[in-house]
Structures are given as structure tokens and as C-alpha cells.
Write an enzyme that holds these catalytic residues in place. Structure first.
Site, PDB file in Angstrom:
ATOM      1  CB  SER A 161      -8.358   0.899   5.899  1.00 41.57           C
ATOM      2  OG  SER A 161      -9.135   2.106   5.827  1.00 41.57           O
TER       3      SER A 161
ATOM      4  CE  LYS B 140      -3.909   2.063   2.705  1.00 47.01           C
ATOM      5  NZ  LYS B 140      -4.579   1.980   3.761  1.00 47.01           N
TER       6      LYS B 140
ATOM      7  CB  SER C  35      -8.276   3.806   2.983  1.00 48.47           C
ATOM      8  OG  SER C  35      -7.258   3.194   3.893  1.00 48.47           O
TER       9      SER C  35
END
Lengths: 485, 492
Positions: free
Chosen positions: B185, B86, B161
């Protein structure tokens, strides 16, 4: 109307540690710009702070030396504000739970004369907390450059109660505080290097009034004498404002020590809302009894306690102690020399240190540690004088040689032939007889009862002996010879 | 549909399968990495999971892995496995953007602790995965660069997210990925993309090198195709780190071994607070089927009470925004990041750089967080929220006197269409079942448990006890190893 001043001090002191408050990079002064940085100091995305335990040790020591209560937990808060010298745009600090609470600074006010001890007083402290220093802005013609070398240096903020009554008291408070911190090895407190910085909150009120007046914060007091001068100036300014019918505005003023003037920096309306909250990146650290005991064991004797001890144990007069005890290195030097010299010699040792050694250091711009004169030298010198082997005038010469060469006093005495004449009186008696024979007028006067006439004989004897004759023996021998002639 | 065919592709295999192939020298890491790169190049235009990737750097790491293996010095199950990261986790020499214009040109000069640990385990550090800007959002629609698509329906969001991390794995663009979870997330996008997503106990995995959103809630965790893969990945990244004061010194057990040694039966809790209004009936049915599975294997199913659940979202949006308002202060255009070109003084520089650099959701949260920390409001909002947070944690700890884990839906609904939740509050409610876990600092895992009638994945959440990931993974594995939802790969 008569006015009195009410003053509180806020003193920031950089703690002398190897690394910074929340990261491993080295702390220091005078390095090329932005070399004492790492991702944490620069607040790069993703970095986290890790507490420097040595800094916490140091502030606990400061707290113990100043008689503070040490909090059971060291808790961290964020103080949020935007400024380019603050890389995270928040400062890690301590808000509602400072590590040190209460405590006091003992001060001595000026005595009625230089050789008379002044009144002692205790200036109460509110708190001492730990935080991180910010970087430095260097303003150029069209832009400003930031140097983050200082950013993240461990910093303690010492806040006094508003109980200081004069510029002199503030001066005494700062002097004592600085000595205490230096004694503890916590900081070198060099104000030129920004290691100690002082702000003062100053208000005035009519004598007898109990309510506090509107305070003005005075900043940039960057030497100890500027602190005294700046506060004195601000008190006068406030009295003048009030007496001319004006009112004091709550503001921050900048004192310029070179011109002795101040100007307004900002008013209260521009005060920040720092939005303090506990720093979620740092866990509170427990400070237990054992931790405090370990630090307590490292706490040195403080100047005032030392002064009392020097007076009682060594019989030193106030004037000597008031010079010796404020510099730990000098006090330690004295004790070492006094011990080596032996009983009854401490005052002589003290005099040599305070007068001759200090003057020598001053003239050569040397630190005590760099001087070639060591405590053993002073002890030996004092003992040579006490034994009658060396005369005061000759001793001064020995000292100057010693400071230059680092040789021992006895070596210098031997090298220069400065030892007093042997107590074997044959040679001495010869000089005395020659003097009596050559100075009939003085002899006659002395015999007629003019006591001082004997000095007329001593001059030629000292000359003949090249200054090595022992004055006491000369005197005795002359009197003996004159009484029988 | 050609699910069976696709499952045989290298890029759709599990770590366990690939580790065997690598160990047997049936394939090389270079071949595997090339297969992932090729797959990425063929589907990425549709999925848009990545912000950037460096194929040359990945292949160089793969060659090094192969050399190690040839020399008999393989570092274990992850050696040679491409893992996507990420874009909030620092990798030396690679971009670190947080999907924000603010950091569009920022390259990290250092490695996050998890990156270091993955490198030590021999993993191939693969591309930078898209997210909602600064991890604020539940759909990746808040990315400043592009919206990632749900591989199971390109018109739908992948969740967020960590939407890029979930979508890339589901689409075969990585063998595993890392994400971060502040309020759901990891788990929410995992549920929406038919993969396993684990949020470890707060303090188990170092946050050093993770761009902070809300420091007291953030935690890094893995996305995987199976629970067993999650155990392997967690093993590599868990553990105390002296660079993170909030990481905890605990013994790290052998998670993969625990899957075999811990066999149950367990006591599993169900809380009515997680099956109320707003829950899609198909999601409810899928989770209830999973509950039946556990019951059939001999587990005791117990009702537990989590009475403060309803305050979770409110408390979260006070604490998370307060922390983010401070954490994001460093993005000021002074030392790095976006700097406005036409600022006339320092205050103007701050205003313009931040106004231009941050997107609307980030600004909304900074403003909210600044407000709740303001003098005069602190006690009423932040301090009170912290107190309620303690009550929420206490709810869970009380429940754990009676049960070993709690089962809930991961999300109220399957993936929704892009643009469907324009109202921020509606978006915030996507995390209603996941937020409590972060507030309580507990481990939570989302495991695929079915598909909706429209073919969208459904996930269930298992919530464990602090630092008992071994038990949580074993419980999750009991279900996961008996089902093959994850084998149903998307038709791209």
C-alpha cells in the site's frame, strides 16, 4: 438408584495491580463510571495493548502456590465475540497455552466434630490462564449503560478438573483457593466487589457409572455460601429430573441465592465460536528459570502448612489453628504475640486472640489492623496472668479497656488498681482471721470434714479485698489457720 | 509542458532543498506552508487526494517553526516541512476516518507515535490523505468518500491503499507524506505516481496510532521525492516504542549519512518469479534498464530463487483477512463511529451499524477472515497459511546469503483506468510483487525508474534485509541520485 455428582469449578479472580492488564490507566473499584478509561480501554482506532508485567508475576505466583507447571512462554490469543461490555469485541486471553498447567487445591473436609480435624483431599486443577476483565452493563428502563471502569482489569481464570463430589467439597475448595490467593497478595478476593467469581459445571451419574453425565453450567454464584447452596440445589434438581423420567439438557443456568432457585439462561445450541487465534499485537513473553525463582522466593507459607507448624511448634490444639491460619493477618498477629509472650504461653495467647479479640473485632466491626489491641498487649496480658499479678476476671476487664483505649495492660491494671494483693501475707492473714471469726458455722462444717465449706469463707475475703486477693494464697492461708485453731 | 518551470516552485522541491532555503532564511516555513496550501487549493478539485485539511492549524505550526528558527532552535531538516498524513494515522484534534463511513465523524483524541515523532522533529502536520477504506484496496476506489486521481493521468487510479499520500506528493500538495503498507500500500501507489515509497522492516516504526488492518503486516512508511528525503523522513519516525509491543529495540543508524558512506558495489539479486506472466513489457524493460545501471556501476547481478512466491497472494488473503476480521470488530456503533438510527435491539444495532458503516470490500474481507478463523477451518487455512508464510520468509533469508538486495518491478503494470478492475481478484493481483515483502517482514522501497509510452510512471522495487534500511537506502540512492525521473512532475 443412588446418584453421585461430578463438579468442576471455573473461578475468575481479579489480580490486584496498580494499572490495567494492557494499558497504564489505573485499575480499581467504586470510581465514578468510565473514569478508569483511556484510548486503549475504550478500543479507539489505532491503539495497541502492552502487557502489564506485574499481572504476569502475580499469576506465576498463584501457579507456584498451587503447584502448577509454569509454561516457558506466556502466549496471547484473541477470543472473538460481540458484546457491549467488551470494547474491542474480542478479549485478550490465553487459549491453547495457558501460563499455568496442572496443580491442585488442598482442601479439608468437615471433621466428625468441630474440634476434630477433617480429612484432607487434593482437588486437581486443569489450568490457570490470564486475561482481561470486561466492563459492566447497567440496565435501565429503556436502555442499557456501559461502565468500562472494570474493562481491562487483569483477570485469572482457574479451572478445576471435574473431580469435586459434593457441594461441601466445592465449598472447601473455594475457601482454600481464596485463602491461598489472599495469602499470596494476588487479590483481595472480595466477592461483593466481583474480585472473585465462580461458575460450576455440574453433572450427575448413577454410582458406579464411569461415563460423565450431561453437564449444566451454573452461573452467578456470587458468595461462597451461594456456591455451596447453588450446587446442592442443582444436584437435587438433576436427580429429580432423572428420577421423574426426564433427561438433563446441556445448558447454562442462573442461580438466585436469595430465592434458592435457578433458571435457564441459554442452551448449548447458542454456544459461541470464539475464533481464537494468536494476538498479533502481542509478542510471546519468555518466562525463564530466574524469573520463576524470583517469584518462588516471594511465595508465603500456605494455611495448611502453617496449621501443621502451629500444632507442632506452638502445641496449639486443632480448634485454635483452624481459626488462626485461614486469615494470614490473624496468623501473623498470633505468631508475633506468641513470640513476645515467650515459651509456654502460646495457647493462652491463641485463646485470647480467637475468643476475646475476635469477639471484640466482631462487635466493633473492626479489621484486625484497625484494632487498638496490638500483639504486644496480648503478650503482656498473658504474662501478667501467668505471674499471678492479674486474675482472669480482672483480665477480661483489662482487655475491654485495652480495646477501647489502646493502653498497655500494666497501665490499665495500675489505673484501675486491679493487681492482686501483695504476697506479703499480713493483710491477707487479717482478712482470713476476720472471715474465720465471723463464720463459725462454715468453720465447724469444714472441721467436720465438709471440704466445700471452705468456700463459704473465701467469699467474704474476696469481698473484703475488693477482688484483689490471690485465691491460691487465700486457700493456703485459710487451711493453715484452720489447722492450728 | 512546463516541467522545468514547475520544478522551481517551492511545493515541488525536496526536503533537502527546502531545508537549505529555510536554514539560509531565504524562505520561511509560513511561506512554504502557504505555497503548499495554495497549490492544494488550486489542484485538489482535480486530484482529490485529501479527506480534509486544516490550513489554519498548519500555518500556526509553521509560525512556531519560524519562531524556533529565529531563536536559533531549529529542530533539523524536517523543521517547518509540511507532511501529509494518511487518514489512518492518529493526529490529536484532527479527523481520523480511514476513508470509511464508519468513522466519518470521528476526531482523534490522541497522537500516533509517528505523529508525535514528526512533531518533535518540527514537521508541519498537514492534511488527512485519502485511501481505500481501512487500507483495503489498490486504487483508492474503495474510499467511502471519493476516488483519488493519478496526477499523471486523471482518468487513472493513483494506486492504493495509500493513493492519497502518493497523489498529493506527486501533485505538489505536500513536501512528503506518510502512508501505511500491509501488502504493498505504500510501494504500489508510489510506483504509479512517480515518487519514492518506503515500507520499513516490520517492527522498525511504531504502529501505535495506526488504524489496524492486519496487525502482523501493517507498517507505516514515508513517501518522498528522493531516496535522500526518504532517509531523512525515516530517521524521524523509526525506533522502538514502548506503546507497541511489536516494535523492536534496534540501534537506529544515521540513514542520510549512510547514503554517502555505503558505496557498494553490491550483490543484487533477480528472481525469475518476479518477471513472469502478467508483467507489462514496458515495466519489464524499465526495470531491466535499472538492473543494467547497477551492473555498470560494478554490482554483481545474481539470479536468486524465491520458490514460494506463487503462494504469496493466497497466504496474504488468509492472514490479512483473519486479522482484519478481528481488528475491525471494535467498530460496532456502541462507543463511537457510525450507529444505525433504527436498530431495535443490540444484535440489530450491530448488524445495521456495520452493514451501513462498512463498504463492500471491507465486508468481503471481514467475511473471508471470519470464515478462515472458524472452528474446523482454522488449521486448514490460518495455521497452514502461517506455515507457508514462514517458508516465504525463509526463501528471502536464503537468498540473502548470496545477495544484499533483490530488485523487482513494484507493480505488474503502470496505473490503470478507474473502474478497470471491477473483479476483486484482478485488483488483488496488483500487489503480487509487493505482498511477499510484508509476509516476510522485510524492508522494501519503490523508486521511480521510467515512464510508459503513454506517459505513466513506472517503479522498481528493491527489497532489503531485516533492519538494514541503511543499506537498502544506499543501494536505492545510487540509482535515484543518478536519475531524475522524479523531476518529471505532472501537468496539472
Amino acid at each position: 438408584m443412588k446418584y453421585e455428582a461430578v463438579i468442576g469449578l471455573e473461578v475468575h479472580v481479579q489480580i490486584k495491580t496498580q494499572s490495567k492488564m494492557f494499558t497504564r490507566v489505573g485499575a480499581g473499584y467504586g470510581q465514578p463510571a468510565n473514569t478508569l478509561t483511556d484510548p486503549v480501554v475504550l478500543a479507539l482506532p489505532g491503539v495497541l495493548p502492552v502487557m502489564n508485567k506485574a499481572a504476569l508475576d502475580a499469576i506465576i505466583k498463584a501457579g507456584l502456590l498451587l503447584g502448577c507447571d509454569i509454561a516457558p512462554v506466556c502466549k496471547w490469543d484473541r477470543k472473538n465475540y460481540f458484546y457491549p461490555d467488551s470494547p474491542k469485541n474480542y478479549q485478550i486471553s490465553q487459549y491453547d497455552q495457558p501460563i499455568c498447567l496442572n496443580g491442585a487445591v488442598e482442601i479439608e473436609l468437615p471433621g466428625s466434630a468441630r474440634n476434630i480435624q477433617g480429612e484432607h483431599k487434593s482437588i486437581a486443577l486443569t489450568r490457570i490462564h490470564l486475561e482481561e476483565d470486561v466492563g459492566k452493563l447497567n440496565h435501565e428502563a429503556f436502555d442499557s449503560l456501559v461502565d468500562y471502569n472494570r474493562a481491562g482489569t487483569p483477570l485469572m481464570e482457574i479451572v478445576s478438573e471435574p473431580v469435586i463430589k459434593s457441594a461441601e467439597e466445592a465449598y472447601a475448595c473455594l475457601t482454600s483457593l481464596r485463602a491461598t490467593i489472599i495469602y499470596g497478595g494476588i487479590s483481595d478476593c472480595d466477592m461483593e466487589k466481583g474480585q472473585l467469581r465462580c461458575d460450576a459445571n455440574i453433572s450427575i451419574r448413577p454410582v458406579g457409572e464411569t461415563k460423565l453425565g450431561t453437564k449444566v453450567e451454573l452461573k452467578n454464584l456470587n458468595s461462597i455460601s451461594f456456591v455451596r447452596d447453588g450446587i446442592a440445589h442443582e444436584i437435587k434438581r438433576q436427580i429429580a429430573v432423572v428420577e421423574s423420567g426426564g433427561t438433563i439438557v446441556q445448558e447454562t443456568r442462573d442461580y438466585d441465592g436469595m430465592t434458592g432457585t435457578s433458571q435457564s439462561l441459554r442452551s448449548k445450541e447458542m454456544a459461541h465460536d470464539y475464533r481464537y487465534f494468536p494476538d498479533p499485537d502481542l509478542m510471546p513473553v519468555k518466562v525463564d528459570v530466574a524469573w520463576k525463582a524470583r517469584i518462588q522466593a516471594e511465595c508465603p507459607e500456605l494455611p495448611f502448612a502453617k496449621q501443621t507448624r502451629f500444632q507442632s511448634d506452638y502445641g496449639l490444639p486443632y480448634t485454635l489453628t483452624s481459626v488462626l491460619v485461614w486469615d494470614k493477618a490473624l496468623a501473623d498477629y498470633f505468631e508475633e504475640a506468641a513470640k513476645l509472650a515467650g515459651p509456654g504461653k502460646a495457647q493462652a495467647v491463641g485463646n485470647w486472640i480467637v475468643n476475646d479479640l475476635q469477639r471484640e473485632l466482631g462487635a466493633a466491626k473492626l479489621d484486625l489492623g484497625d484494632s487498638k489491641v496490638r500483639p504486644a498487649h496480648i503478650a503482656e496480658l498473658v504474662n501478667l496472668i501467668a505471674a499471678g499479678t492479674l486474675l482472669s476476671n480482672a483480665a477480661k476487664e483489662v482487655f475491654i479497656d485495652m480495646a477501647a483505649t489502646g493502653e498497655t495492660p500494666s497501665a490499665i491494671v495500675a489505673k484501675k488498681g486491679l493487681a492482686v494483693a501483695p504476697t506479703d501475707t499480713a493483710e491477707l492473714e487479717g482478712w482470713c482471721r476476720d472471715a474465720i471469726a465471723a463464720n463459725a458455722k462454715s468453720v465447724a462444717e469444714f472441721k467436720a470434714g465438709k471440704e466445700s465449706a471452705i468456700n463459704g469463707l473465701k467469699g467474704p475475703i474476696m469481698k473484703a479485698s475488693k477482688g484483689k486477693a490471690n485465691p491460691k494464697l487465700v486457700d493456703e492461708t485459710l487451711r493453715r489457720l484452720l489447722s492450728i485453731s | 509542458m512546463s516541467h522545468a518551470a514547475m520544478s522551481s516552485e517551492l511545493f515541488n522541491k525536496t526536503i533537502v532543498e527546502l531545508a537549505e532555503l529555510l536554514a539560509a532564511k531565504t524562505i520561511t516555513s509560513v511561506e512554504l506552508t502557504q505555497a503548499v496550501i495554495d497549490r492544494t487549493q488550486s489542484v485538489e478539485e482535480r486530484v482529490k487526494a485529501f479527506n480534509s485539511f486544516d490550513a489554519a492549524a498548519a500555518l500556526a505550526q509553521a509560525a512556531a517553526s519560524d519562531a524556533r528558527r529565529a531563536a536559533g532552535q531549529s529542530l533539523g531538516a524536517l523543521d517547518g516541512i509540511p507532511i501529509g498524513i494518511k487518514d489512518v494515522i492518529a493526529v490529536t484534534g484532527q479527523p481520523l476516518t480511514a476513508s470509511s463511513k464508519m468513522l466519518a465523524n470521528f476526531v482523534s483524541p490522541y497522537d500516533a507515535t509517528v505523529t508525535q515523532k514528526l512533531k518533535k522533529a518540527g514537521a508541519i502536520i498537514w492534511g488527512r490523505l485519502n485511501l481505500d477504506e481501512f487500507a483495503m484496496g489498490s486504487s483508492t476506489e474503495n474510499s467511502a468518500f471519493h476516488t483519488t486521481r493519478n496526477p499523471y493521468n486523471l482518468d487513472c487510479v493513483p494506486g492504493g491503499s495509500s493513493g492519497g499520500s502518493a497523489a498529493a506528493l506527486a501533485a505538489g500538495e505536500a513536501i512528503a507524506t506518510l502512508g501505511s503498507d500491509t501488502g504493498g500500500s505504500i510501494r504500489q501507489p508510489a510506483a504509479l505516481c512517480n515518487v519514492v515509497g518506503l515500507k520499513p522492516t516490520y517492527g522498525l516504526v511504531s504502529r501505535f496510532g495506526l488504524i489496524a488492518f492486519a496487525s502482523s503486516l501493517d507498517q507505516i512508511g514515508p513517501f518522498n521525492r528522493t531516496v535522500e528525503d526518504a532517509a531523512i523522513t525515516l530517521q524521524a519516525i523509526a525506533g522502538y516504542d514502548e506503546n507497541d509491543s511489536t516494535s523492536v529495540k534496534v540501534e537506529i543508524p544515521d540513514y542520510r549519512a549512510a547514503l554517502k558512506t555505503k558505496k557498494g558495489p553490491w550483490r543484487i539479486g533477480i528472481s525469475k518469479e518476479y518477471f513472469g506472466e502478467g508483467l507489462d513489457p514496458e515495466v519489464a524493460a524499465a526495470v531491466e534498464k535499472a538492473v543494467s545501471f547497477y551492473e555498470k556501476m560494478g554490482c554483481v547481478i545474481k539470479n536468486v530463487s524465491l520458490p514460494h512466491t506463487e503462494y504469496g497472494v493466497g497466504v496474504y488473503y488468509i492472514i490479512a483477512t483473519a486479522e482484519c476480521s478481528s481488528n475491525l470488530s471494535r467498530y460496532d456503533g456502541i462507543r463511537y463511529g457510525h450507529r444505525s438510527a433504527d436498530a431495535k435491539d443490540i444484535v440489530d444495532l450491530y448488524y445495521k451499524s456495520r452493514a451501513e458503516g462498512f463498504g463492500p470490500e471491507v465486508k468481503r474481507r471481514i467475511i473471508l477472515g471470519t470464515y478462515v478463523l472458524s472452528s474446523g477451518y482454522y488449521d486448514a487455512y490460518y495455521l497452514r497459511a502461517q506455515k507457508v508464510r514462514t517458508l516465504i520468509r525463509q526463501d528471502f533469508l536464503n537468498a540473502y546469503n548470496e545477495v544484499d538486495a533483490i530488485i523487482t518491478p513494484t507493480t505488474p503494470t503502470p496505473a490503470f483506468k478507474r473502474g478497470a478492475k471491477a473483479d476483486p481478484l484482478a485488483m488483488y493481483l496488483c500487489d503480487v510483487y509487493t505482498i511477499g515483502v510484508n509476509l516476510a517482514g522485510l524492508p522494501g522501497i519503490s523508486v521511480p525508474c521510467g515512464f510508459s509510452s503513454s506517459g505513466l510512471p513506472i517503479g522498481m522495487q528493491l527489497i532489503g534485509q531485516p533492519f538494514k534500511e541503511a543499506d537498502l537506502l544506499a543501494i536505492a540512492n545510487a540509482y535515484d541520485s543518478a536519475h531524475d525521473w522524479a523531476k518529471r512532475t505532472p501537468n496539472l
